[in-house]
Design a protein around this motif. Structure first.
Motif, short mmCIF file in Angstrom:
data_model
loop_
_atom_site.label_atom_id
_atom_site.label_comp_id
_atom_site.label_asym_id
_atom_site.label_seq_id
_atom_site.Cartn_x
_atom_site.Cartn_y
_atom_site.Cartn_z
N TRP A 74 0.29 -1.15 0.39
CA TRP A 74 -0.04 0.85 0.31
C TRP A 74 0.79 1.21 -0.16
N LEU A 75 0.42 2.57 -0.35
CA LEU A 75 0.88 3.78 0.06
C LEU A 75 0.02 4.25 1.62
N ILE A 76 1.02 5.60 1.50
CA ILE A 76 0.21 6.62 2.26
C ILE A 76 0.30 7.62 1.99
N SER A 77 -0.68 8.07 2.07
CA SER A 77 -0.64 9.91 1.48
C SER A 77 -0.35 10.43 3.01
N LEU A 78 0.20 11.84 2.49
CA LEU A 78 0.54 13.01 3.58
C LEU A 78 -0.38 14.28 3.72
N THR A 79 -1.16 14.30 5.02
CA THR A 79 -1.56 15.88 4.60
C THR A 79 -0.43 17.11 5.25
N ALA A 80 -1.39 18.23 5.86
CA ALA A 80 -0.73 19.23 6.85
C ALA A 80 -0.29 18.89 8.11
N LEU A 81 -0.83 18.38 8.27
CA LEU A 81 -0.62 17.31 10.25
C LEU A 81 0.44 17.89 9.99
N ILE A 82 1.64 17.20 9.35
CA ILE A 82 2.86 17.43 9.32
C ILE A 82 3.55 18.64 9.37
N THR A 83 3.17 18.98 9.17
CA THR A 83 2.83 21.02 9.25
C THR A 83 2.75 21.79 10.29
N TYR A 84 2.55 21.37 12.17
CA TYR A 84 1.71 21.52 13.16
C TYR A 84 2.23 20.87 14.11
N PRO A 85 2.58 22.34 14.57
CA PRO A 85 3.55 22.50 16.53
C PRO A 85 3.74 21.16 17.04
N ASN A 86 2.60 20.38 16.98
CA ASN A 86 2.55 19.51 18.35
C ASN A 86 2.53 18.03 17.44
N TYR A 87 2.77 17.93 16.49
CA TYR A 87 3.11 16.15 15.77
C TYR A 87 4.56 16.10 15.18
N ASP A 88 5.09 16.48 16.20
CA ASP A 88 6.32 15.78 15.92
C ASP A 88 6.64 14.27 16.31
N TRP A 89 6.01 13.68 16.74
CA TRP A 89 5.46 12.49 16.80
C TRP A 89 5.42 11.41 15.50
N LEU A 90 4.11 12.45 14.07
CA LEU A 90 3.70 12.18 12.88
C LEU A 90 5.45 11.59 12.06
N ARG A 91 5.59 13.81 12.40
CA ARG A 91 7.16 13.84 11.47
C ARG A 91 8.10 13.28 11.75
N GLU A 92 9.19 12.11 13.40
CA GLU A 92 9.19 11.04 13.36
C GLU A 92 8.70 9.71 12.65
N VAL A 93 7.68 9.53 12.47
CA VAL A 93 7.09 8.03 11.50
C VAL A 93 7.82 8.66 10.12
N VAL A 94 7.56 9.56 9.95
CA VAL A 94 7.38 10.51 8.21
C VAL A 94 8.47 9.86 7.90
N ALA A 95 9.85 10.24 8.79
CA ALA A 95 11.08 10.27 8.74
C ALA A 95 11.66 9.24 8.02
N LYS A 96 10.50 7.94 8.54
CA LYS A 96 11.22 6.89 8.15
C LYS A 96 10.76 6.28 7.16
N LEU A 97 9.82 6.51 6.27
CA LEU A 97 8.89 6.21 5.05
C LEU A 97 9.48 6.29 4.42
N PRO A 98 9.34 4.60 2.86
CA PRO A 98 10.29 4.72 1.98
C PRO A 98 9.56 6.58 1.16
N LEU A 99 10.23 7.25 0.23
CA LEU A 99 9.75 7.91 -0.53
C LEU A 99 9.03 7.72 -2.11
#
Length: 299
Positions: free
Chosen positions: A200-225
């Motif tokens: 499957w694929l994963i689609s990202l929204t502007a949640l990764i721009t929100y200040p309180n979503y450091d945890w999600l940015r850490e997850v996204v950093a591990k995902l294959p482009l």
């Protein structure tokens, strides 16, 4: 991103939503100016699915339609699953030209590309707004039927799984041939890993721009482009840059935090945030996500 840069695709925007703060023409025009060349518009119910197909016809090769029923609709007391499935099936059959080949079931295959209809969605399960105890059975049954519809028509699926990813994955296991994308991904890495294992694929929204979503940015950093796409979910989930604007800079009555002042042009914000998280250039993100999107939807 200007018109000379590599293009982006907004893989999920609700131009068919009555809450859209601008006209469709304005939203598409500003998207084009921002370098967002193509848009995928998913259905939320039968009426918005019909509208998505209509928009795809009005803007060929720029707007692509998905047809589906959102979990918010499935839990309504007057919702009838059988009727909804038949309505979606009618859309799929009556708005597209038959192809010469046949599906695995032996029925005449449908050339969905002839009408820019590219997916089943937005469908899924939502335990954030609706309790599992009261609505889980109904949501799970409907989701399974939508996956079955997708297999019948050999279409990928746009999945909404807010706080319900375990059930989404469990039910989808019964449909191993389904190709899917987890829309507006918001879950731990373990969930992403299971989705990736299924292709499957994963689609990202502007949640990764929100200040309180450091945890999600850490997850996204591990995902294959090569397995990522970007979206706005417009008019919902405006990027942090837009959320921080004064009300006078947004249409009257449409200002919200996770609310109603988003548009497809803002997918650039998502791509920029993804570039920062993955330590890549915006150009690299644009090239990769556009390639991924076109392969997934066949556009």
């Amino acid at each position: 991103m200007n018109s000379e840069s590599h293009e982006l695709i907004d893989t999920h925007c609700h131009l068919n939503d009555s809450n859209l703060a601008w006209s469709v023409e304005e939203a598409i025009g500003r998207a084009e100016q921002a370098g967002v060349r193509q848009l995928v518009v998913p259905g939320l119910d039968v009426a918005t699915s019909e509208r998505a197909v209509e928009l795809a016809g009005q803007y060929p090769k720029r707007v692509f339609a998905a047809v589906g029923i959102h979990p918010h609709e499935v839990v309504k007391k007057d919702f009838e699953l059988k009727n909804a499935i038949q309505a979606l099936r009618n859309l799929l059959l009556h708005h597209c030209k038959p192809a010469f080949n046949r599906s695995s079931s032996g029925n005449a295959a449908i050339n969905h590309k002839s009408c820019n209809m590219v997916a089943i969605g937005e469908v899924g399960i939502d335990y954030h707004h609706h309790t599992q105890e009261e609505t889980g059975v109904r949501q799970r049954e409907a989701f399974g039927q939508f996956l079955k519809l997708a297999t019948e028509h050999n279409l990928p699926v746009i999945i909404h799984g807010r706080e319900a990813y375990n059930d989404v994955l469990a039910i989808a296991a019964g449909y191993p041939q389904v190709r899917a994308v987890l829309h507006s991904f918001e879950a731990p890495y373990e969930i992403a890993a299971q989705a990736l294992d299924r292709g499957w694929l994963i689609s990202l929204t502007a949640l990764i721009t929100y200040p309180n979503y450091d945890w999600l940015r850490e997850v996204v950093a591990k995902l294959p482009l090569e397995r990522l796409m970007v979206e706005t979910d417009a008019p919902y989930l405006p990027p942090q840059r837009v959320r921080a604007q004064k009300p006078t800079l947004t249409p009257p009555g449409k200002l919200g935090r996770r609310g109603l002042n988003n548009e497809p042009a803002n997918v650039v914000d998502v791509a920029q945030a993804l570039a920062k998280v993955q330590q890549l250039t915006l150009e690299e993100i644009a090239v990769a996500t556009t390639k991924n999107t076109r392969a997934f939807f066949g556009i």
